[in-house]
Design an enzyme around this catalytic site. Structure first.
Site, PDB file in Angstrom:
ATOM      1  N   ASP A  86       0.675  -0.975  -0.448  1.00  0.00           N
ATOM      2  CA  ASP A  86       0.198  -0.078   0.409  1.00  0.00           C
ATOM      3  C   ASP A  86       0.910   1.433   0.004  1.00  0.00           C
ATOM      4  OD1 ASP A  86       0.834   0.044   2.652  1.00  0.00           O
ATOM      5  OD2 ASP A  86      -1.160  -0.093   2.866  1.00  0.00           O
ATOM      6  N   SER A  87       2.393   1.407  -0.130  1.00  0.00           N
ATOM      7  CA  SER A  87       2.844   2.385  -0.356  1.00  0.00           C
ATOM      8  C   SER A  87       2.701   2.495  -1.973  1.00  0.00           C
ATOM      9  CB  SER A  87       4.864   1.836  -0.245  1.00  0.00           C
ATOM     10  OG  SER A  87       4.602   0.519  -1.152  1.00  0.00           O
ATOM     11  N   ASP A 146      -1.304  -5.970  -0.153  1.00  0.00           N
ATOM     12  CA  ASP A 146      -1.991  -5.623   1.131  1.00  0.00           C
ATOM     13  C   ASP A 146      -2.964  -5.459   1.384  1.00  0.00           C
ATOM     14  OD1 ASP A 146       0.647  -4.864   3.449  1.00  0.00           O
ATOM     15  OD2 ASP A 146       0.773  -3.208   1.850  1.00  0.00           O
ATOM     16  N   LYS A 162      -2.018  -9.359   2.762  1.00  0.00           N
ATOM     17  CA  LYS A 162      -1.330  -9.064   4.066  1.00  0.00           C
ATOM     18  C   LYS A 162      -1.515  -8.097   4.705  1.00  0.00           C
ATOM     19  CE  LYS A 162       2.655  -5.902   3.683  1.00  0.00           C
ATOM     20  NZ  LYS A 162       2.693  -4.783   4.579  1.00  0.00           N
ATOM     21  N   GLU A 174      -2.259  -5.746   8.629  1.00  0.00           N
ATOM     22  CA  GLU A 174      -1.176  -4.629   9.364  1.00  0.00           C
ATOM     23  C   GLU A 174      -1.394  -5.181  11.037  1.00  0.00           C
ATOM     24  OE1 GLU A 174       0.344  -0.567   8.904  1.00  0.00           O
ATOM     25  OE2 GLU A 174       0.304  -1.123   7.014  1.00  0.00           O
ATOM     26  N   GLU A 199       8.951  -4.856  10.976  1.00  0.00           N
ATOM     27  CA  GLU A 199       9.451  -3.624  10.314  1.00  0.00           C
ATOM     28  C   GLU A 199       9.953  -2.798  11.605  1.00  0.00           C
ATOM     29  OE1 GLU A 199       6.844  -1.458   7.622  1.00  0.00           O
ATOM     30  OE2 GLU A 199       8.024   0.264   7.278  1.00  0.00           O
TER      31      GLU A 199
HETATM   32  O1  KIV Z   1       3.511  -1.304   1.932  1.00  0.00           O
HETATM   33  C1  KIV Z   1       4.190  -1.967   0.931  1.00  0.00           C
HETATM   34  O2  KIV Z   1       5.285  -1.366   0.696  1.00  0.00           O
HETATM   35  C2  KIV Z   1       4.828  -2.473   2.791  1.00  0.00           C
HETATM   36  C3  KIV Z   1       6.321  -2.729   2.211  1.00  0.00           C
HETATM   37  C4  KIV Z   1       7.515  -1.591   2.995  1.00  0.00           C
HETATM   38  C5  KIV Z   1       6.815  -4.104   3.693  1.00  0.00           C
HETATM   39  O3  KIV Z   1       4.490  -2.934   3.666  1.00  0.00           O
END
Ligand code: KIV
Length: 276
Positions: free
Chosen positions: A34-35, A73, A103, A105, A172
């Site tokens: 989600d970056s 994510d 994924k 959190e 992280e």
């Molecule tokens: O959103 C993302 O890119 C991440 C990674 C940096 C682990 O969660």
């Protein structure tokens, strides 16, 4: 790979070309992180990303990805209202987005969701330590697990996620000795570190960080493995220069016409001009 102690290389991808690069060059796990919100869509934080936006990018990545395990994510707000909500949204990521795993959190507070998702057949990767989706309540992006109590809490989170069926978890921004201990304590679940030292079962970084395309804040744990930004700047400036000085396009980059056709064309346009 955890059993064989082969370090797992995970990298983010957000579109067809980045997915193809991960595929072609042997990345083990491709993450549509989600970056995406920040590095591709220009949002201030990951909490702005919607499920529809995520699915749109997952589809592009899935089209370019075969060999790596493809994980997405779950965006902020898509798994917090309860396990049933999480199931509905994770199914969309799998069916519409084409990903193989999701994924999420969080630690002990999300284990019921992890259990529910894995029970219905959706593999789950956890994410503990620094949780970017909670940056507002955590007052920013800070290293986690620096006190004994916090480190023990992280250990409990990791064990609970493994027990709930998570096949792996991102760890992280955690002191390397803590993530090493967590890694040793997990029987099956692989740890994928980001800012967590080299003793985790694998590593993950954001595509734009390793390629040097991201011009914003650079975290201590980021290593630049390429200078794509520099190359892009050189390329764009050289293109503009070549347009201005008419060195682009050259004759070899242009199309020709048979000489007799050209002569006739010139003649006819001259005649036309004379008549008007
Ligand atoms: O959103 C993302 O890119 C991440 C990674 C940096 C682990 O969660």
């Amino acid at each position: 790979m955890k059993r064989k102690r082969t370090p797992i290389a995970m990298l983010t991808a957000y579109d067809f070309p980045t997915a193809r690069a991960c595929e072609a060059h042997g990345v083990d796990v491709t993450l549509v992180g989600d970056s995406l919100a920040q590095v591709c869509l220009g949002y201030e934080s990951t909490t702005r990303l919607t499920l529809d936006e995520m699915i749109h990018h997952c589809r592009a990545v899935a089209r370019g990805s075969k060999a790596p395990l493809l994980v997405a994510d779950m965006p902020f707000g898509t798994y917090h209202a309860g396990p049933e909500d999480a199931v509905r949204n994770a199914v969309r990521l799998v069916q519409e987005g084409g990903v193989e795993a999701v994924k999420i959190e969080g630690g002990r507070e999300v284990v019921e969701t992890v259990r529910r998702l894995t029970t219905i057949g959706i593999p789950v990767m956890g994410h503990i330590g620094l949780l970017p989706q909670r940056h507002a309540i955590l007052s920013g992006y800070r290293v986690q697990g620096k006190s004994t109590e916090d480190a023990l809490a992280l250990m409990d989170d990791a064990l609970a996620l493994e027990d709930a069926g998570a096949f792996a978890m991102v760890v992280e921004a955690v002191p390397h000795a803590v993530s090493a201990r967590i890694t040793q304590s997990l029987q099956h679940a692989a740890t994928i570190g980001i800012g967590a030292g080299c003793e985790t079962d694998g590593q993950v970084l954001v595509w734009d960080d390793i390629m040097g395309t991201w011009g914003g804040h650079k975290a201590k744990f980021v290593r630049r493995f390429g200078d794509v930004r520099g190359e892009v700047e050189r390329g764009v400036k050289a293109y503009i220069q070549a347009v201005r000085d008419r060195s682009f396009p050259s004759t070899s980059e242009s199309y020709e016409m048979a000489e007799e056709e050209l002569d006739r064309f010139h003649q006819l346009t001259k005649d036309q001009a004379r008549r008007s």
